[in-house]
Design a protein around this motif. Structure first.
Motif, PDB file in Angstrom:
ATOM      1  N   TYR A  95       0.819  -1.219   0.000  1.00 36.87           N
ATOM      2  CA  TYR A  95       0.000   0.000   0.000  1.00 36.87           C
ATOM      3  C   TYR A  95       0.855   1.273   0.000  1.00 36.87           C
ATOM      4  N   GLU A  96       0.392   2.266  -0.762  1.00 36.75           N
ATOM      5  CA  GLU A  96       1.027   3.593  -0.727  1.00 36.75           C
ATOM      6  C   GLU A  96      -0.016   4.614  -1.161  1.00 36.75           C
ATOM      7  N   LYS A  97       0.268   5.886  -0.952  1.00 39.88           N
ATOM      8  CA  LYS A  97      -0.686   6.920  -1.378  1.00 39.88           C
ATOM      9  C   LYS A  97      -0.606   7.059  -2.902  1.00 39.88           C
ATOM     10  N   VAL A  98      -1.766   6.972  -3.553  1.00 35.67           N
ATOM     11  CA  VAL A  98      -1.778   7.006  -5.020  1.00 35.67           C
ATOM     12  C   VAL A  98      -2.693   8.124  -5.498  1.00 35.67           C
ATOM     13  N   ASN A  99      -2.183   8.930  -6.435  1.00 34.32           N
ATOM     14  CA  ASN A  99      -3.045   9.914  -7.081  1.00 34.32           C
ATOM     15  C   ASN A  99      -3.650   9.238  -8.310  1.00 34.32           C
ATOM     16  N   LEU A 100      -4.986   9.102  -8.308  1.00 34.99           N
ATOM     17  CA  LEU A 100      -5.658   8.283  -9.328  1.00 34.99           C
ATOM     18  C   LEU A 100      -5.468   8.833 -10.737  1.00 34.99           C
ATOM     19  N   LYS A 101      -5.623  10.142 -10.880  1.00 32.49           N
ATOM     20  CA  LYS A 101      -5.543  10.706 -12.233  1.00 32.49           C
ATOM     21  C   LYS A 101      -4.157  10.464 -12.855  1.00 32.49           C
TER      22      LYS A 101
ATOM     23  N   ILE B 154     -10.326  10.977 -20.392  1.00 38.40           N
ATOM     24  CA  ILE B 154     -10.188  10.777 -18.945  1.00 38.40           C
ATOM     25  C   ILE B 154     -10.992  11.851 -18.221  1.00 38.40           C
ATOM     26  N   GLU B 155     -11.928  11.430 -17.386  1.00 37.93           N
ATOM     27  CA  GLU B 155     -12.730  12.382 -16.610  1.00 37.93           C
ATOM     28  C   GLU B 155     -12.479  12.095 -15.132  1.00 37.93           C
ATOM     29  N   CYS B 156     -11.416  12.689 -14.616  1.00 38.27           N
ATOM     30  CA  CYS B 156     -11.035  12.386 -13.233  1.00 38.27           C
ATOM     31  C   CYS B 156     -10.415  13.622 -12.608  1.00 38.27           C
ATOM     32  N   SER B 157     -10.895  13.987 -11.436  1.00 35.32           N
ATOM     33  CA  SER B 157     -10.318  15.140 -10.750  1.00 35.32           C
ATOM     34  C   SER B 157      -8.907  14.784 -10.261  1.00 35.32           C
ATOM     35  N   SER B 158      -8.016  15.784 -10.341  1.00 33.85           N
ATOM     36  CA  SER B 158      -6.637  15.499  -9.915  1.00 33.85           C
ATOM     37  C   SER B 158      -6.539  15.417  -8.389  1.00 33.85           C
ATOM     38  N   GLU B 159      -7.679  15.666  -7.722  1.00 34.81           N
ATOM     39  CA  GLU B 159      -7.680  15.637  -6.251  1.00 34.81           C
ATOM     40  C   GLU B 159      -7.810  14.211  -5.705  1.00 34.81           C
ATOM     41  N   ILE B 160      -8.359  13.309  -6.519  1.00 31.88           N
ATOM     42  CA  ILE B 160      -8.697  11.984  -5.962  1.00 31.88           C
ATOM     43  C   ILE B 160      -7.448  11.176  -5.611  1.00 31.88           C
ATOM     44  N   GLU B 161      -7.397  10.800  -4.344  1.00 31.65           N
ATOM     45  CA  GLU B 161      -6.261  10.005  -3.875  1.00 31.65           C
ATOM     46  C   GLU B 161      -6.760   8.827  -3.041  1.00 31.65           C
ATOM     47  N   GLY B 162      -5.976   7.786  -3.001  1.00 35.58           N
ATOM     48  CA  GLY B 162      -6.354   6.642  -2.172  1.00 35.58           C
ATOM     49  C   GLY B 162      -5.109   5.893  -1.745  1.00 35.58           C
TER      50      GLY B 162
END
Lengths: 407, 120
Positions: free
Chosen positions: A255-261, A284-292
Protein backbone atom coordinates in the motif's frame (compact mmCIF):
# COMPACT_ATOMS: atom_id res chain seq x y z
CA UNK A 1 -30.37 -127.84 31.43
CA UNK A 2 -30.91 -127.04 27.75
CA UNK A 3 -34.21 -125.25 28.41
CA UNK A 4 -32.71 -123.28 31.25
CA UNK A 5 -29.90 -122.20 29.01
CA UNK A 6 -32.36 -120.97 26.40
CA UNK A 7 -34.45 -119.05 28.88
CA UNK A 8 -31.36 -117.35 30.40
CA UNK A 9 -30.22 -116.37 26.95
CA UNK A 10 -33.66 -114.95 26.18
CA UNK A 11 -33.67 -113.02 29.45
CA UNK A 12 -30.25 -111.49 28.60
CA UNK A 13 -31.44 -110.53 25.15
CA UNK A 14 -34.50 -108.91 26.62
CA UNK A 15 -32.39 -106.96 29.11
CA UNK A 16 -30.04 -105.75 26.40
CA UNK A 17 -32.94 -104.61 24.22
CA UNK A 18 -34.55 -102.74 27.10
CA UNK A 19 -31.23 -101.09 27.94
CA UNK A 20 -30.80 -100.08 24.31
CA UNK A 21 -34.33 -98.69 24.26
CA UNK A 22 -33.62 -96.76 27.42
CA UNK A 23 -30.41 -95.37 25.88
CA UNK A 24 -32.31 -94.33 22.78
CA UNK A 25 -35.00 -92.65 24.85
CA UNK A 26 -32.26 -90.86 26.79
CA UNK A 27 -30.57 -89.80 23.56
CA UNK A 28 -33.89 -88.57 22.11
CA UNK A 29 -34.56 -86.63 25.24
CA UNK A 30 -31.06 -85.11 25.22
CA UNK A 31 -31.46 -84.25 21.54
CA UNK A 32 -34.85 -82.74 22.19
CA UNK A 33 -33.45 -80.68 25.09
CA UNK A 34 -30.56 -79.58 22.91
CA UNK A 35 -32.84 -78.45 20.07
CA UNK A 36 -35.19 -76.76 22.54
CA UNK A 37 -32.33 -74.85 24.12
CA UNK A 38 -30.80 -73.52 20.88
CA UNK A 39 -31.60 -69.80 20.77
CA UNK A 40 -29.79 -68.63 17.65
CA UNK A 41 -31.66 -70.89 15.28
CA UNK A 42 -35.36 -71.58 14.90
CA UNK A 43 -35.42 -75.38 14.56
CA UNK A 44 -38.76 -77.05 14.11
CA UNK A 45 -40.55 -79.89 12.34
CA UNK A 46 -43.38 -79.68 9.81
CA UNK A 47 -45.82 -82.39 8.83
CA UNK A 48 -45.91 -83.30 5.13
CA UNK A 49 -48.56 -80.62 4.58
CA UNK A 50 -46.39 -77.89 6.10
CA UNK A 51 -48.11 -77.59 9.50
CA UNK A 52 -45.82 -76.91 12.44
CA UNK A 53 -45.27 -79.89 14.75
CA UNK A 54 -42.52 -78.74 17.14
CA UNK A 55 -41.02 -75.42 18.30
CA UNK A 56 -37.87 -74.34 20.11
CA UNK A 57 -36.46 -71.39 22.08
CA UNK A 58 -34.73 -70.07 18.94
CA UNK A 59 -38.09 -70.07 17.12
CA UNK A 60 -39.67 -68.00 19.90
CA UNK A 61 -36.74 -65.58 19.94
CA UNK A 62 -36.56 -65.16 16.18
CA UNK A 63 -40.23 -65.13 15.29
CA UNK A 64 -41.91 -64.08 18.51
CA UNK A 65 -44.45 -66.93 18.77
CA UNK A 66 -44.67 -69.29 21.80
CA UNK A 67 -45.06 -73.03 21.14
CA UNK A 68 -48.76 -72.85 22.14
CA UNK A 69 -49.45 -70.13 19.62
CA UNK A 70 -47.71 -71.67 16.66
CA UNK A 71 -47.88 -75.46 16.83
CA UNK A 72 -50.53 -76.69 14.40
CA UNK A 73 -50.35 -73.53 12.23
CA UNK A 74 -49.18 -73.66 8.61
CA UNK A 75 -45.60 -72.50 8.20
CA UNK A 76 -46.60 -70.00 5.49
CA UNK A 77 -47.43 -67.69 8.40
CA UNK A 78 -43.73 -66.74 8.41
CA UNK A 79 -43.78 -65.55 4.79
CA UNK A 80 -44.47 -62.13 3.28
CA UNK A 81 -47.77 -61.57 1.50
CA UNK A 82 -46.23 -61.52 -2.01
CA UNK A 83 -44.39 -64.81 -1.26
CA UNK A 84 -47.63 -66.40 -0.03
CA UNK A 85 -49.48 -65.16 -3.10
CA UNK A 86 -46.96 -66.72 -5.45
CA UNK A 87 -47.22 -69.93 -3.40
CA UNK A 88 -43.57 -69.87 -2.52
CA UNK A 89 -43.93 -71.88 0.78
CA UNK A 90 -45.54 -74.81 -1.09
CA UNK A 91 -42.89 -74.55 -3.78
CA UNK A 92 -40.13 -74.85 -1.15
CA UNK A 93 -41.70 -78.04 0.23
CA UNK A 94 -42.06 -79.49 -3.27
CA UNK A 95 -38.36 -78.88 -3.99
CA UNK A 96 -37.33 -80.33 -0.59
CA UNK A 97 -39.55 -83.39 -1.28
CA UNK A 98 -38.03 -83.86 -4.73
CA UNK A 99 -34.40 -83.09 -3.96
CA UNK A 100 -34.16 -83.85 -0.25
CA UNK A 101 -33.27 -80.27 0.70
CA UNK A 102 -34.15 -76.67 -0.06
CA UNK A 103 -32.09 -73.64 0.98
CA UNK A 104 -32.53 -69.92 0.41
CA UNK A 105 -32.09 -66.48 1.84
CA UNK A 106 -35.10 -64.19 1.90
CA UNK A 107 -37.47 -61.97 3.88
CA UNK A 108 -39.53 -63.59 6.65
CA UNK A 109 -42.18 -62.03 8.90
CA UNK A 110 -42.22 -61.99 12.72
CA UNK A 111 -45.35 -62.19 14.86
CA UNK A 112 -45.32 -58.38 15.26
CA UNK A 113 -45.28 -57.97 11.46
CA UNK A 114 -41.64 -56.84 11.27
CA UNK A 115 -39.43 -58.43 8.67
CA UNK A 116 -36.06 -60.07 9.01
CA UNK A 117 -33.60 -61.46 6.46
CA UNK A 118 -33.41 -65.21 6.97
CA UNK A 119 -31.32 -68.13 5.88
CA UNK A 120 -33.69 -71.09 5.62
CA UNK A 121 -32.88 -74.79 5.21
CA UNK A 122 -35.76 -77.28 4.77
CA UNK A 123 -34.86 -80.99 4.88
CA UNK A 124 -37.27 -83.78 3.93
CA UNK A 125 -37.58 -86.36 6.76
CA UNK A 126 -38.05 -89.93 5.46
CA UNK A 127 -38.05 -93.33 7.18
CA UNK A 128 -35.95 -96.31 6.14
CA UNK A 129 -38.53 -97.21 3.49
CA UNK A 130 -38.42 -93.74 2.00
CA UNK A 131 -41.85 -92.65 3.24
CA UNK A 132 -42.07 -88.88 3.83
CA UNK A 133 -42.89 -88.10 7.47
CA UNK A 134 -42.46 -84.35 7.29
CA UNK A 135 -39.74 -81.70 7.15
CA UNK A 136 -37.09 -80.32 9.42
CA UNK A 137 -36.72 -76.54 9.13
CA UNK A 138 -33.80 -74.47 10.38
CA UNK A 139 -34.01 -70.69 10.15
CA UNK A 140 -31.27 -68.16 10.96
CA UNK A 141 -31.64 -64.39 11.28
CA UNK A 142 -29.09 -62.76 8.93
CA UNK A 143 -30.54 -59.25 9.08
CA UNK A 144 -27.45 -57.74 10.71
CA UNK A 145 -25.10 -59.53 8.34
CA UNK A 146 -27.18 -58.40 5.38
CA UNK A 147 -27.27 -54.82 6.65
CA UNK A 148 -23.51 -54.88 7.14
CA UNK A 149 -23.05 -56.31 3.68
CA UNK A 150 -25.42 -53.75 2.14
CA UNK A 151 -23.65 -50.97 4.04
CA UNK A 152 -20.35 -52.24 2.71
CA UNK A 153 -21.73 -52.43 -0.80
CA UNK A 154 -23.06 -48.87 -0.44
CA UNK A 155 -19.67 -47.73 0.83
CA UNK A 156 -17.93 -49.41 -2.12
CA UNK A 157 -20.40 -47.75 -4.50
CA UNK A 158 -19.86 -44.39 -2.81
CA UNK A 159 -16.08 -44.72 -3.00
CA UNK A 160 -16.32 -45.82 -6.64
CA UNK A 161 -18.47 -42.77 -7.33
CA UNK A 162 -15.99 -40.49 -5.51
CA UNK A 163 -13.12 -42.00 -7.48
CA UNK A 164 -14.93 -41.66 -10.75
CA UNK A 165 -15.78 -38.02 -9.98
CA UNK A 166 -12.17 -37.34 -9.01
CA UNK A 167 -11.03 -38.99 -12.23
CA UNK A 168 -13.38 -36.89 -14.31
CA UNK A 169 -12.27 -33.69 -12.47
CA UNK A 170 -8.66 -34.65 -13.12
CA UNK A 171 -9.35 -35.29 -16.80
CA UNK A 172 -11.06 -31.90 -17.09
CA UNK A 173 -8.09 -30.28 -15.36
CA UNK A 174 -5.70 -31.96 -17.78
CA UNK A 175 -7.75 -30.76 -20.76
CA UNK A 176 -7.84 -27.23 -19.29
CA UNK A 177 -4.07 -27.36 -18.61
CA UNK A 178 -3.30 -28.55 -22.15
CA UNK A 179 -5.54 -25.88 -23.63
CA UNK A 180 -3.86 -23.30 -21.40
CA UNK A 181 -0.35 -24.36 -22.49
CA UNK A 182 -1.36 -24.38 -26.13
CA UNK A 183 -2.88 -20.89 -25.82
CA UNK A 184 0.05 -19.65 -23.71
CA UNK A 185 2.49 -20.90 -26.30
CA UNK A 186 0.56 -19.16 -29.07
CA UNK A 187 0.12 -15.96 -27.09
CA UNK A 188 3.78 -15.69 -26.12
CA UNK A 189 5.22 -16.68 -29.46
CA UNK A 190 3.09 -14.38 -31.60
CA UNK A 191 4.53 -11.09 -30.26
CA UNK A 192 7.97 -12.71 -30.06
CA UNK A 193 7.64 -13.74 -33.66
CA UNK A 194 6.78 -10.23 -34.73
CA UNK A 195 9.63 -8.69 -32.68
CA UNK A 196 12.14 -11.20 -34.01
CA UNK A 197 11.16 -10.65 -37.63
CA UNK A 198 11.27 -6.89 -37.18
CA UNK A 199 14.75 -7.01 -35.59
CA UNK A 200 16.05 -9.31 -38.34
CA UNK A 201 14.54 -7.20 -41.10
CA UNK A 202 16.21 -4.05 -39.71
CA UNK A 203 19.54 -5.84 -39.39
CA UNK A 204 19.21 -7.11 -42.95
CA UNK A 205 18.42 -3.62 -44.22
CA UNK A 206 21.48 -2.18 -42.50
CA UNK A 207 23.67 -4.93 -43.96
CA UNK A 208 22.19 -4.27 -47.39
CA UNK A 209 22.55 -0.52 -46.88
CA UNK A 210 18.84 -0.06 -47.37
CA UNK A 211 17.91 2.75 -44.99
CA UNK A 212 14.32 3.40 -46.08
CA UNK A 213 13.05 1.94 -42.79
CA UNK A 214 15.16 4.43 -40.87
CA UNK A 215 13.41 7.58 -42.07
CA UNK A 216 12.12 9.24 -38.85
CA UNK A 217 8.40 8.72 -39.54
CA UNK A 218 8.81 5.12 -40.62
CA UNK A 219 11.13 4.38 -37.71
CA UNK A 220 8.65 5.91 -35.24
CA UNK A 221 5.87 3.68 -36.58
CA UNK A 222 8.09 0.60 -36.33
CA UNK A 223 9.12 1.49 -32.78
CA UNK A 224 5.47 1.86 -31.82
CA UNK A 225 4.77 -1.58 -33.31
CA UNK A 226 7.56 -2.99 -31.17
CA UNK A 227 6.29 -1.20 -28.09
CA UNK A 228 2.79 -2.57 -28.63
CA UNK A 229 4.09 -6.11 -28.96
CA UNK A 230 6.27 -5.66 -25.85
CA UNK A 231 3.22 -4.33 -23.94
CA UNK A 232 1.27 -7.36 -25.05
CA UNK A 233 4.04 -9.67 -23.83
CA UNK A 234 4.45 -7.77 -20.56
CA UNK A 235 0.74 -7.94 -19.70
CA UNK A 236 0.69 -11.62 -20.57
CA UNK A 237 3.77 -12.50 -18.52
CA UNK A 238 2.53 -10.38 -15.59
CA UNK A 239 -0.84 -12.15 -15.65
CA UNK A 240 0.76 -15.58 -15.86
CA UNK A 241 3.05 -14.84 -12.92
CA UNK A 242 0.09 -13.51 -10.94
CA UNK A 243 -1.87 -16.66 -11.58
CA UNK A 244 0.94 -18.72 -10.11
CA UNK A 245 1.17 -16.33 -7.12
CA UNK A 246 -2.60 -16.49 -6.58
CA UNK A 247 -2.52 -20.29 -6.78
CA UNK A 248 0.40 -20.47 -4.34
CA UNK A 249 -1.26 -17.96 -1.99
CA UNK A 250 1.81 -15.72 -2.28
CA UNK A 251 -0.09 -12.61 -3.31
CA UNK A 252 0.73 -9.48 -1.27
CA UNK A 253 -0.31 -5.84 -1.57
CA UNK A 254 2.09 -2.98 -1.10
CA UNK A 255 0.00 0.00 0.00
CA UNK A 256 1.03 3.59 -0.73
CA UNK A 257 -0.69 6.92 -1.38
CA UNK A 258 -1.78 7.01 -5.02
CA UNK A 259 -3.05 9.91 -7.08
CA UNK A 260 -5.66 8.28 -9.33
CA UNK A 261 -5.54 10.71 -12.23
CA UNK A 262 -1.77 10.49 -12.61
CA UNK A 263 -1.97 6.68 -12.47
CA UNK A 264 -4.67 6.59 -15.18
CA UNK A 265 -2.64 8.94 -17.37
CA UNK A 266 0.48 6.86 -16.88
CA UNK A 267 -1.33 3.67 -17.97
CA UNK A 268 -2.98 5.33 -20.95
CA UNK A 269 0.39 6.70 -22.01
CA UNK A 270 2.00 3.27 -21.71
CA UNK A 271 -0.78 1.76 -23.80
CA UNK A 272 -0.70 4.53 -26.41
CA UNK A 273 0.62 2.23 -29.15
CA UNK A 274 -2.18 -0.25 -28.42
CA UNK A 275 -4.83 2.50 -28.35
CA UNK A 276 -3.47 4.07 -31.54
CA UNK A 277 -3.48 0.70 -33.21
CA UNK A 278 -7.08 0.07 -32.15
CA UNK A 279 -7.94 3.68 -33.11
CA UNK A 280 -9.44 4.12 -29.68
CA UNK A 281 -9.79 7.68 -28.55
CA UNK A 282 -9.40 7.81 -24.80
CA UNK A 283 -11.11 10.39 -22.60
CA UNK A 284 -10.19 10.78 -18.95
CA UNK A 285 -12.73 12.38 -16.61
CA UNK A 286 -11.03 12.39 -13.23
CA UNK A 287 -10.32 15.14 -10.75
CA UNK A 288 -6.64 15.50 -9.91
CA UNK A 289 -7.68 15.64 -6.25
CA UNK A 290 -8.70 11.98 -5.96
CA UNK A 291 -6.26 10.00 -3.87
CA UNK A 292 -6.35 6.64 -2.17
CA UNK A 293 -4.17 4.20 -0.31
CA UNK A 294 -3.68 1.30 -2.71
CA UNK A 295 -1.05 -0.95 -4.25
CA UNK A 296 -0.04 1.34 -7.12
CA UNK A 297 1.35 -1.40 -9.36
CA UNK A 298 -1.71 -3.62 -8.87
CA UNK A 299 -4.30 -0.91 -9.51
CA UNK A 300 -2.21 0.06 -12.54
CA UNK A 301 -2.47 -3.56 -13.63
CA UNK A 302 -6.27 -3.45 -13.27
CA UNK A 303 -6.42 -0.37 -15.50
CA UNK A 304 -3.92 -1.85 -17.98
CA UNK A 305 -5.94 -5.06 -18.35
CA UNK A 306 -9.25 -3.25 -18.78
CA UNK A 307 -7.96 -0.58 -21.19
CA UNK A 308 -5.99 -3.06 -23.32
CA UNK A 309 -9.15 -5.20 -23.50
CA UNK A 310 -11.01 -2.20 -24.92
CA UNK A 311 -8.31 -1.72 -27.57
CA UNK A 312 -8.38 -5.42 -28.38
CA UNK A 313 -12.11 -6.10 -28.44
CA UNK A 314 -13.60 -2.70 -29.23
CA UNK A 315 -11.38 -1.29 -31.99
CA UNK A 316 -12.44 2.11 -33.23
CA UNK A 317 -14.56 2.76 -30.15
CA UNK A 318 -14.03 5.80 -27.91
CA UNK A 319 -13.10 4.86 -24.35
CA UNK A 320 -14.15 6.90 -21.34
CA UNK A 321 -12.33 6.50 -18.05
CA UNK A 322 -14.18 8.37 -15.33
CA UNK A 323 -13.65 8.51 -11.57
CA UNK A 324 -15.90 9.88 -8.83
CA UNK A 325 -14.97 10.68 -5.27
CA UNK A 326 -17.62 9.19 -2.95
CA UNK A 327 -16.56 9.97 0.66
CA UNK A 328 -14.66 6.86 1.81
CA UNK A 329 -14.56 5.27 -1.60
CA UNK A 330 -13.82 5.95 -5.23
CA UNK A 331 -15.85 4.76 -8.18
CA UNK A 332 -13.94 4.21 -11.40
CA UNK A 333 -15.81 3.56 -14.63
CA UNK A 334 -14.30 2.27 -17.89
CA UNK A 335 -16.70 2.44 -20.78
CA UNK A 336 -16.41 1.55 -24.44
CA UNK A 337 -18.90 1.49 -27.29
CA UNK A 338 -17.73 -1.83 -28.67
CA UNK A 339 -19.61 -5.06 -29.41
CA UNK A 340 -20.60 -5.58 -25.76
CA UNK A 341 -20.71 -8.81 -23.80
CA UNK A 342 -23.76 -11.07 -24.09
CA UNK A 343 -25.61 -11.36 -20.77
CA UNK A 344 -25.25 -15.15 -20.58
CA UNK A 345 -21.47 -14.68 -20.31
CA UNK A 346 -21.63 -12.23 -17.39
CA UNK A 347 -21.68 -14.79 -14.57
CA UNK A 348 -18.47 -16.48 -15.67
CA UNK A 349 -16.50 -13.51 -16.87
CA UNK A 350 -14.38 -13.12 -13.72
CA UNK A 351 -13.49 -16.82 -13.56
CA UNK A 352 -10.02 -17.98 -14.65
CA UNK A 353 -9.53 -19.24 -18.24
CA UNK A 354 -12.93 -17.87 -19.32
CA UNK A 355 -12.84 -16.02 -22.60
CA UNK A 356 -15.79 -14.02 -23.79
CA UNK A 357 -14.52 -13.35 -27.27
CA UNK A 358 -13.36 -16.90 -28.09
CA UNK A 359 -13.64 -15.91 -31.72
CA UNK A 360 -10.80 -13.44 -31.27
CA UNK A 361 -8.41 -16.42 -31.03
CA UNK A 362 -6.16 -14.65 -28.60
CA UNK A 363 -5.97 -14.07 -24.89
CA UNK A 364 -5.62 -16.56 -22.07
CA UNK A 365 -8.74 -15.64 -20.17
CA UNK A 366 -6.73 -14.52 -17.14
CA UNK A 367 -7.04 -10.73 -17.28
CA UNK A 368 -10.49 -10.22 -15.78
CA UNK A 369 -9.95 -12.94 -13.19
CA UNK A 370 -6.82 -11.12 -11.96
CA UNK A 371 -8.57 -7.73 -12.14
CA UNK A 372 -11.31 -9.07 -9.88
CA UNK A 373 -8.81 -10.61 -7.46
CA UNK A 374 -6.86 -7.35 -7.16
CA UNK A 375 -10.00 -5.25 -6.64
CA UNK A 376 -11.38 -7.68 -4.04
CA UNK A 377 -8.09 -7.88 -2.16
CA UNK A 378 -8.27 -4.08 -1.83
CA UNK A 379 -11.72 -4.55 -0.23
CA UNK A 380 -13.43 -3.25 -3.35
CA UNK A 381 -15.81 -4.65 -5.93
CA UNK A 382 -16.20 -4.71 -9.69
CA UNK A 383 -19.39 -4.81 -11.72
CA UNK A 384 -20.00 -5.39 -15.40
CA UNK A 385 -22.69 -3.47 -17.24
CA UNK A 386 -22.94 -4.64 -20.80
CA UNK A 387 -25.28 -5.96 -23.45
CA UNK A 388 -24.56 -7.34 -26.86
CA UNK A 389 -24.12 -4.50 -29.33
CA UNK A 390 -24.36 -1.80 -26.68
CA UNK A 391 -20.82 -1.38 -25.40
CA UNK A 392 -19.23 -2.46 -22.15
CA UNK A 393 -18.73 -0.71 -18.85
CA UNK A 394 -16.71 -1.96 -15.91
CA UNK A 395 -17.51 -0.14 -12.67
CA UNK A 396 -15.00 -0.48 -9.87
CA UNK A 397 -15.57 0.65 -6.31
CA UNK A 398 -12.41 0.97 -4.19
CA UNK A 399 -12.21 2.01 -0.53
CA UNK A 400 -9.87 4.96 -0.21
CA UNK A 401 -7.99 3.47 2.70
CA UNK A 402 -6.62 0.06 3.55
CA UNK A 403 -9.26 -2.55 4.42
CA UNK A 404 -10.82 -2.03 7.84
CA UNK A 405 -9.00 1.28 8.55
CA UNK A 406 -10.59 4.73 8.44
CA UNK A 407 -8.75 7.61 6.91
CA UNK B 1 6.25 -12.91 -63.86
CA UNK B 2 6.60 -12.55 -60.11
CA UNK B 3 5.68 -15.48 -57.92
CA UNK B 4 2.50 -14.66 -56.01
CA UNK B 5 2.23 -15.54 -52.32
CA UNK B 6 -1.04 -15.38 -50.35
CA UNK B 7 -0.43 -14.75 -46.64
CA UNK B 8 -3.23 -15.78 -44.23
CA UNK B 9 -2.27 -14.47 -40.77
CA UNK B 10 -4.28 -12.67 -38.08
CA UNK B 11 -1.41 -10.77 -36.42
CA UNK B 12 -1.05 -7.52 -38.32
CA UNK B 13 2.63 -6.99 -37.51
CA UNK B 14 3.62 -10.50 -38.61
CA UNK B 15 1.55 -10.02 -41.76
CA UNK B 16 3.29 -6.76 -42.58
CA UNK B 17 6.75 -8.14 -41.76
CA UNK B 18 6.12 -11.06 -44.11
CA UNK B 19 5.07 -8.62 -46.80
CA UNK B 20 8.22 -6.51 -46.34
CA UNK B 21 10.44 -9.59 -46.37
CA UNK B 22 8.87 -11.29 -49.39
CA UNK B 23 8.54 -8.13 -51.45
CA UNK B 24 12.23 -7.37 -50.88
CA UNK B 25 12.93 -10.72 -52.57
CA UNK B 26 10.70 -9.89 -55.53
CA UNK B 27 7.57 -11.81 -54.57
CA UNK B 28 4.12 -10.43 -55.13
CA UNK B 29 2.31 -10.58 -51.79
CA UNK B 30 -1.40 -10.60 -50.96
CA UNK B 31 -2.33 -10.18 -47.28
CA UNK B 32 -5.46 -11.63 -45.66
CA UNK B 33 -6.28 -11.83 -41.95
CA UNK B 34 -8.23 -15.06 -41.64
CA UNK B 35 -9.35 -18.13 -43.59
CA UNK B 36 -12.64 -16.64 -44.67
CA UNK B 37 -11.11 -13.50 -46.16
CA UNK B 38 -8.50 -15.69 -47.90
CA UNK B 39 -11.23 -17.87 -49.46
CA UNK B 40 -13.14 -14.76 -50.55
CA UNK B 41 -9.97 -13.47 -52.20
CA UNK B 42 -9.36 -16.81 -53.95
CA UNK B 43 -12.90 -17.03 -55.26
CA UNK B 44 -12.81 -13.47 -56.60
CA UNK B 45 -9.43 -13.63 -58.32
CA UNK B 46 -8.86 -15.70 -61.41
CA UNK B 47 -5.10 -15.69 -61.07
CA UNK B 48 -4.40 -18.16 -58.27
CA UNK B 49 -1.36 -17.61 -56.03
CA UNK B 50 1.65 -19.93 -56.40
CA UNK B 51 1.84 -20.46 -52.67
CA UNK B 52 -0.20 -19.93 -49.50
CA UNK B 53 1.47 -19.16 -46.14
CA UNK B 54 -1.14 -20.16 -43.58
CA UNK B 55 -1.37 -19.40 -39.87
CA UNK B 56 -3.42 -22.01 -37.97
CA UNK B 57 -4.89 -20.25 -34.94
CA UNK B 58 -7.02 -17.41 -36.29
CA UNK B 59 -10.39 -15.86 -35.53
CA UNK B 60 -13.46 -16.25 -37.77
CA UNK B 61 -11.99 -19.17 -39.75
CA UNK B 62 -8.86 -20.95 -38.59
CA UNK B 63 -6.20 -22.56 -40.77
CA UNK B 64 -7.60 -26.09 -40.41
CA UNK B 65 -11.03 -25.07 -41.64
CA UNK B 66 -9.53 -23.05 -44.49
CA UNK B 67 -7.39 -26.01 -45.54
CA UNK B 68 -10.37 -28.38 -45.50
CA UNK B 69 -12.34 -26.13 -47.84
CA UNK B 70 -9.30 -25.46 -50.03
CA UNK B 71 -8.57 -29.17 -50.43
CA UNK B 72 -12.21 -29.83 -51.30
CA UNK B 73 -12.16 -27.27 -54.13
CA UNK B 74 -10.55 -28.68 -57.32
CA UNK B 75 -9.63 -25.15 -58.46
CA UNK B 76 -7.68 -24.47 -55.25
CA UNK B 77 -6.53 -27.84 -53.96
CA UNK B 78 -3.28 -27.85 -55.96
CA UNK B 79 -1.93 -24.61 -54.46
CA UNK B 80 0.86 -25.64 -52.07
CA UNK B 81 0.46 -24.52 -48.46
CA UNK B 82 3.16 -23.74 -45.90
CA UNK B 83 1.76 -23.68 -42.38
CA UNK B 84 3.24 -21.13 -40.00
CA UNK B 85 2.34 -21.68 -36.39
CA UNK B 86 3.30 -20.91 -32.80
CA UNK B 87 1.56 -24.04 -31.50
CA UNK B 88 3.38 -27.16 -30.46
CA UNK B 89 3.04 -30.57 -32.18
CA UNK B 90 3.96 -29.12 -35.54
CA UNK B 91 4.56 -32.52 -37.19
CA UNK B 92 1.09 -33.68 -36.21
CA UNK B 93 -0.36 -30.44 -37.59
CA UNK B 94 1.60 -30.88 -40.83
CA UNK B 95 0.05 -34.32 -41.25
CA UNK B 96 -3.40 -33.10 -40.35
CA UNK B 97 -3.32 -30.27 -42.87
CA UNK B 98 -1.29 -32.24 -45.44
CA UNK B 99 0.83 -29.10 -45.81
CA UNK B 100 3.81 -28.89 -48.13
CA UNK B 101 6.05 -27.56 -45.36
CA UNK B 102 5.91 -25.89 -41.96
CA UNK B 103 7.52 -22.91 -40.27
CA UNK B 104 7.66 -22.69 -36.51
CA UNK B 105 7.10 -19.26 -34.93
CA UNK B 106 9.10 -17.32 -33.93
CA UNK B 107 10.91 -18.00 -37.21
CA UNK B 108 14.14 -16.70 -38.70
CA UNK B 109 13.59 -14.66 -41.85
CA UNK B 110 16.24 -16.85 -43.54
CA UNK B 111 14.21 -19.98 -42.71
CA UNK B 112 11.09 -18.34 -44.08
CA UNK B 113 12.80 -17.43 -47.36
CA UNK B 114 14.46 -20.85 -47.70
CA UNK B 115 11.12 -22.62 -47.21
CA UNK B 116 9.28 -20.31 -49.61
CA UNK B 117 12.02 -20.76 -52.24
CA UNK B 118 11.41 -24.51 -52.23
CA UNK B 119 8.09 -23.75 -53.97
CA UNK B 120 8.85 -20.71 -56.08
Amino acid sequence: MGENHISVKFADENKRRKAAEADLADANEIFSLLVDAVEDYAIFALDPGGNILTWNAGGKRLKGYSADEIIGKHFSIFYTQPDVERQHPQEELEIATREGKYEEEGWRVRKDGSRFWANVVITALRDQNGNLHGFGKVTRDLTERRQASLALEEKVKERTRDLSEAKSRLEQAIVARDRFFSMASHELKTPLSSLKMQAQLRKRNVLRKNFSDFAPERLLALCEDDERQVNRLAILVENMLDISKLTAGAYRLDYEKVNLKSLIEEVVDLLKPNLDDGQNECRIECSSEIEGEWDRTRIGQVLTNLISNCAKYAPGSPITIAADDEKDQVQISLKDQGPGIPEDKHSKIFEPFERVHVDAASGLGLGLYIVNQIVESHGGSIALISRRGQGTEFRIVLPKSKKGENQ
Amino acid sequence: MACKVLVVEDDRDIRRNLQTLLQSEGYEVVLTENGKIALDYLSQNKEAPHLIILDLMMPVMDGFEFRKIQQGDPNLSKIPVIIMTADGHIQEKMKRTEAYASIRKPADIDTILKTVKQVC
